[in-house]
Write a protein that holds these residues in place. Structure first.
Motif, mmCIF file in Angstrom:
data_model
loop_
_atom_site.group_PDB
_atom_site.id
_atom_site.type_symbol
_atom_site.label_atom_id
_atom_site.label_comp_id
_atom_site.label_asym_id
_atom_site.label_seq_id
_atom_site.Cartn_x
_atom_site.Cartn_y
_atom_site.Cartn_z
ATOM 1 N N ILE A 83 -3.511 5.335 -1.316
ATOM 2 C CA ILE A 83 -4.411 6.104 -0.456
ATOM 3 C C ILE A 83 -3.862 7.522 -0.351
ATOM 4 C CG2 ILE A 83 -5.378 6.366 1.858
ATOM 5 C CD1 ILE A 83 -5.193 3.348 2.201
ATOM 6 N N PRO B 291 -2.349 -0.489 -4.237
ATOM 7 C CA PRO B 291 -3.369 0.444 -3.752
ATOM 8 C C PRO B 291 -2.738 1.755 -3.274
ATOM 9 C CG PRO B 291 -3.707 -1.757 -2.827
ATOM 10 C CD PRO B 291 -2.353 -1.750 -3.480
ATOM 11 N N VAL C 100 -7.569 4.384 -4.129
ATOM 12 C CA VAL C 100 -8.655 3.630 -3.497
ATOM 13 C C VAL C 100 -9.301 4.400 -2.354
ATOM 14 C CG1 VAL C 100 -7.683 1.398 -4.139
ATOM 15 C CG2 VAL C 100 -7.040 2.443 -1.953
ATOM 16 N N ASP C 101 -8.629 5.459 -1.884
ATOM 17 C CA ASP C 101 -9.182 6.206 -0.747
ATOM 18 C C ASP C 101 -8.541 7.588 -0.708
ATOM 19 O OD1 ASP C 101 -10.726 6.699 1.492
ATOM 20 O OD2 ASP C 101 -10.125 4.852 2.521
ATOM 21 N N SER D 5 -7.712 -7.045 0.955
ATOM 22 C CA SER D 5 -8.421 -7.113 -0.316
ATOM 23 C C SER D 5 -7.469 -7.463 -1.453
ATOM 24 C CB SER D 5 -9.108 -5.776 -0.601
ATOM 25 O OG SER D 5 -9.734 -5.793 -1.860
ATOM 26 N N LYS D 6 -6.307 -6.813 -1.476
ATOM 27 C CA LYS D 6 -5.346 -7.060 -2.547
ATOM 28 C C LYS D 6 -4.796 -8.472 -2.480
ATOM 29 C CE LYS D 6 -1.201 -5.265 -4.759
ATOM 30 N NZ LYS D 6 -0.516 -6.569 -4.820
ATOM 31 N N ARG E 22 -7.989 1.242 7.411
ATOM 32 C CA ARG E 22 -8.165 1.322 5.959
ATOM 33 C C ARG E 22 -6.996 0.679 5.221
ATOM 34 N NH1 ARG E 22 -11.314 6.968 4.512
ATOM 35 N NH2 ARG E 22 -12.690 6.979 6.324
ATOM 36 N N VAL E 23 -5.802 0.860 5.744
ATOM 37 C CA VAL E 23 -4.627 0.227 5.142
ATOM 38 C C VAL E 23 -4.749 -1.293 5.236
ATOM 39 C CG1 VAL E 23 -2.154 -0.179 5.418
ATOM 40 C CG2 VAL E 23 -3.050 2.157 5.460
ATOM 41 N N VAL F 122 0.860 -1.180 0.000
ATOM 42 C CA VAL F 122 0.000 0.000 0.000
ATOM 43 C C VAL F 122 0.897 1.230 0.000
ATOM 44 C CG1 VAL F 122 -1.680 1.375 1.298
ATOM 45 C CG2 VAL F 122 -1.930 -1.100 1.218
ATOM 46 N N LYS G 275 -7.422 -3.040 5.490
ATOM 47 C CA LYS G 275 -8.500 -3.483 4.596
ATOM 48 C C LYS G 275 -8.000 -3.601 3.160
ATOM 49 C CE LYS G 275 -13.070 -2.137 2.849
ATOM 50 N NZ LYS G 275 -14.151 -1.119 2.912
ATOM 51 N N GLN G 276 -7.202 -2.638 2.716
ATOM 52 C CA GLN G 276 -6.684 -2.675 1.351
ATOM 53 C C GLN G 276 -5.699 -3.826 1.152
ATOM 54 O OE1 GLN G 276 -7.769 -1.036 -1.232
ATOM 55 N NE2 GLN G 276 -9.234 0.043 0.058
#
Length: 208
Positions: free
Chosen positions: A113, A111, A133-134, A155-156, A148-149, A82, A151-152
């Motif tokens: 942010i 991702p 992404v954010d 997801s990735k 949030r990090v 990220v 979560k990314q």
């Protein structure tokens, strides 16, 4: 003797193998948890960098870039999972950094942010349109940033795991297909619309 331009089943698997996180909160098992996730902080504000480094000191490998060009070079070299990118970072700004990241096939799936000290709807819209992404506004809520990090990353890694599995299944299927073609007594040639030989089994080349 004719040469094969490309063989079915012999395509290189370019999917990057992703090692899952060492924490169950990312939804991956302990057996494959082998390293800490790498986070790239791209910001020239010392206070923000120190706060973020402290927030992610436990369980993350944190790298810092204080200029836009440095962020691009580090993203290419270390491939972080990220990137936290300041919109107004020194040198080329964050929006241009993001554009270049997404245009580069080696970094396009990382991702991004955005972080900004100004609540700028136009910059947020542009950033998200570029592929971020954010978008977070300073002062940052560190608990929310970390969530949030994470979560990314989850997801990735889930996406990468599916892509890798699909690539393996395709390779197995292609290997079986090749085995059938090689074992047949018939001559088999697969030719493209440009009349290039895409595949030929052993018997086909013996009879050419």
């Amino acid at each position: 003797e004719a040469r094969i331009d490309a063989r079915i089943g012999a395509s290189k698997d370019t999917t990057r193998t992703v090692v899952p996180l060492a924490s169950e909160r990312f939804g991956l098992d302990h057996e494959t948890s082998r390293r800490r996730p790498c986070l790239l902080l791209a910001d020239d504000d010392t206070t923000t960098v120190l706060l973020l480094k402290d927030t992610f000191s436990d369980g993350f490998e944190v790298m810092v870039a204080r200029e836009g060009i440095a962020a691009l070079q580090m993203a290419q070299t270390i491939t972080p999972e990220v990137i936290l990118l300041d919109v107004t970072i020194a040198g080329i700004d964050g929006l241009e950094v993001c554009r270049r990241l997404k245009a580069n096939r080696h970094t396009s799936d990382i991702p991004v942010i955005f972080m900004s000290g100004v609540d700028d709807v136009d910059a947020e819209t542009k950033g998200l349109a570029l592929g971020a992404v954010d978008y977070l506004t300073k002062p940052l809520n560190m608990s929310a940033v970390k969530a949030r990090v994470e979560k990314q990353i989850a997801s990735k890694r889930a996406k990468d795991k599916l892509v890798l599995q699909a690539a393996k299944e395709i390779a197995i299927s292609n290997a079986r297909f090749n085995s059938i073609l090689e074992s047949t007594l018939d001559s088999v040639l697969i030719i493209s619309y440009e009349w290039k030989i895409l595949y030929g089994n052993g018997n086909a080349y013996k009879n050419l």
